[in-house]
Design an enzyme around this catalytic site. Structure first.
Site, short mmCIF file in Angstrom:
data_model
loop_
_atom_site.label_atom_id
_atom_site.label_comp_id
_atom_site.label_asym_id
_atom_site.label_seq_id
_atom_site.Cartn_x
_atom_site.Cartn_y
_atom_site.Cartn_z
N GLU A 121 16.83 18.25 10.48
CA GLU A 121 16.75 19.14 11.63
C GLU A 121 15.74 18.68 12.67
O GLU A 121 15.93 18.89 13.87
CB GLU A 121 16.42 20.56 11.15
CG GLU A 121 16.72 21.65 12.15
CD GLU A 121 15.61 21.92 13.15
OE1 GLU A 121 15.87 22.61 14.14
OE2 GLU A 121 14.47 21.42 12.95
N ASP A 122 14.64 18.06 12.23
CA ASP A 122 13.65 17.59 13.20
C ASP A 122 13.25 16.16 12.88
O ASP A 122 13.09 15.78 11.70
CB ASP A 122 12.42 18.50 13.19
CG ASP A 122 11.64 18.43 14.50
OD1 ASP A 122 12.08 17.71 15.41
OD2 ASP A 122 10.61 19.11 14.63
N HIS A 145 11.07 22.64 8.22
CA HIS A 145 11.84 22.91 9.44
C HIS A 145 11.23 22.02 10.53
O HIS A 145 11.32 20.81 10.46
CB HIS A 145 11.77 24.40 9.76
CG HIS A 145 12.81 24.88 10.71
ND1 HIS A 145 13.17 26.20 10.83
CD2 HIS A 145 13.58 24.24 11.61
CE1 HIS A 145 14.11 26.35 11.73
NE2 HIS A 145 14.37 25.16 12.24
N ILE A 179 8.60 19.86 12.77
CA ILE A 179 7.44 19.02 12.46
C ILE A 179 6.81 18.55 13.76
O ILE A 179 7.45 18.49 14.80
CB ILE A 179 7.80 17.80 11.59
CG1 ILE A 179 8.84 16.90 12.29
CG2 ILE A 179 8.31 18.25 10.23
CD1 ILE A 179 9.15 15.61 11.54
N ASP A 194 10.03 25.58 15.59
CA ASP A 194 9.43 24.29 15.91
C ASP A 194 7.92 24.45 16.02
O ASP A 194 7.40 25.56 16.15
CB ASP A 194 10.02 23.75 17.22
CG ASP A 194 9.80 22.26 17.38
OD1 ASP A 194 9.43 21.59 16.38
OD2 ASP A 194 10.00 21.74 18.49
N ASN A 198 12.86 28.00 20.87
CA ASN A 198 13.24 26.98 19.90
C ASN A 198 12.34 25.77 19.99
O ASN A 198 11.27 25.73 19.41
CB ASN A 198 14.71 26.61 20.11
CG ASN A 198 15.32 25.90 18.92
OD1 ASN A 198 14.63 25.22 18.18
ND2 ASN A 198 16.62 26.05 18.73
N ASP A 244 17.98 22.82 22.07
CA ASP A 244 17.31 22.92 20.78
C ASP A 244 15.95 22.20 20.88
O ASP A 244 15.16 22.50 21.76
CB ASP A 244 18.20 22.34 19.68
CG ASP A 244 17.92 22.92 18.30
OD1 ASP A 244 16.76 22.87 17.86
OD2 ASP A 244 18.85 23.42 17.65
N ASN A 245 15.70 21.23 20.02
CA ASN A 245 14.39 20.57 19.98
C ASN A 245 14.18 19.61 21.14
O ASN A 245 15.13 19.11 21.75
CB ASN A 245 14.23 19.82 18.66
CG ASN A 245 14.02 20.77 17.50
OD1 ASN A 245 13.50 21.86 17.66
ND2 ASN A 245 14.44 20.35 16.31
#
Length: 351
Positions: A50-51, A106, A108, A160, A215, A261-262
């Site tokens: 995810e990250d 989740h 980082i 995040d 997010n 998102d990120n």
């Protein structure tokens, strides 16, 4: 009788209007035209990456991996933080071996001190426990050494995280409600209950409120500007950061036609943001135990600042190559795409 039918018809009309608006806001009416700027290859061994974030000078990446489908099926598997060297034949290295059997990472964030010391902050969702933040230091052998676990009631739904030094950080709460009916209403009614929280080394405090699914969060190379995405709100915020107090003052808001998102930065300071063009497809993908329902993946590059910021769509896939990408991390000509659920990370070579 006629009045009752009129009232009922009006109510149905309002409900239908809300439904259509919600579907439209989720991007379900979009026509997608997949494209890619370079060749990509799948990298196994890190499910639910995810990250992803690169070391700013050494060219390897830290990857947050967790098998979320296994957890949803009631058979959770410990997640992990991996080191991956793109473009090499070296397999990913698990850096958290032996840390915890109840580790579900989740977001980082990596902080590299002037002397080269590396501190990695990780959002952790232990099964059945309160959310927490783990602080690791990178040892001489490259493995992660756990230094602290931080807990607070403000860790409602952390997503995040952004390190500003070896002790202080920000994190996003994507929701203001814990899991349940109220959280579902928060999503579908597009309620602004998310937040950004700052930890000054001693205490936690909210610095941004009223966001619709806060997010991704990151900071400019000079440390003066904090960037924040709202997934449901479809916004990219720019904030001036007070380094003494951690306070954030909004400078600019950019409306997007997708759900961001990120956020990752490249060496030039450009923002690379993974996004979800069709949110209902994402929900279908997330709730499908086998992942057969696919969700499109999108990568946007943002250059410039404020009102002069320019957006370029670098990558768009309809779910065949990868699905529901949450992170696009770039170093040189390598772009790593981390999916929320898929088994493989995607390693792409940019032109």
């Amino acid at each position: 009788m006629k009045k009752r039918w009129w009232v009922a018809g009006a109510v149905l009309g309002v409900v239908a209007g809300v439904v259509v608006k919600t579907i439209n806001d989720a991007g379900q009416f979009k026509e997608l035209k997949p494209h890619a700027s370079g060749a990509c290859k799948p990298v196994p061994g890190m499910p639910g990456a995810e990250d992803v974030t690169f070391h700013p000078t050494l060219g390897f990446a830290y990857v947050s991996s967790d098998d979320r489908r296994a957890t949803a099926a009631g058979r959770p598997i410990p997640g992990g933080i991996f080191r991956y060297e793109p473009g090499s034949n070296t397999p990913p290295v698990l850096l958290t071996r032996g840390f915890s059997q109840d580790f579900h990472p989740h977001g980082i964030s990596l902080f590299v001190a002037p002397d080269g010391t590396q501190t990695l902050f990780v959002v952790n969702h232990p099964d059945g426990a309160t959310n927490q933040v783990e602080r690791f230091e990178v040892g001489a052998d490259g493995m992660l050494v756990h230094k602290a676990t931080l807990k607070d009631p403000l860790l409602v739904s952390p997503n995040d995280i952004l390190a500003v030094d070896a002790e202080r950080f920000y994190f996003t709460n994507d929701h203001g409600q814990p899991p349940g009916v109220m959280r579902t209403l928060e999503d579908y009614l597009q309620l602004g209950l998310g937040s950004v929280v700052y930890f000054d080394g001693q205490r936690f405090q909210k610095v941004v409120e009223g966001t619709k699914y806060a997010n991704g969060i990151n900071v400019s190379r000079d440390g003066k500007t904090v960037y924040l995405t709202e997934t449901v709100g479809k916004l990219l915020h720019s904030y001036a950061r007070d380094p003494a107090t951690g306070a954030l003052t909004q400078r600019h808001v950019l409306k997007l036609d997708t759900a961001p998102d990120n956020i990752e930065l490249d060496a030039q300071g450009d923002l690379w943001i993974a996004a979800h063009p069709k949110l209902f497809d994402f929900v279908s993908h997330a709730t499908d135990p086998k992942g057969l329902a696919r969700a499109p993946a999108q990568v946007l590059r943002f250059s410039g600042t404020g009102a002069d910021m320019k957006v370029t769509e670098v990558y768009l896939d309809d779910g065949k190559q990868t699905a529901a990408t949450a992170t696009a991390a770039v170093f040189g000509k390598r772009m790593l795409l981390g999916p929320v659920f898929d088994a493989d990370l995607l390693d792409c070579e940019l032109p």
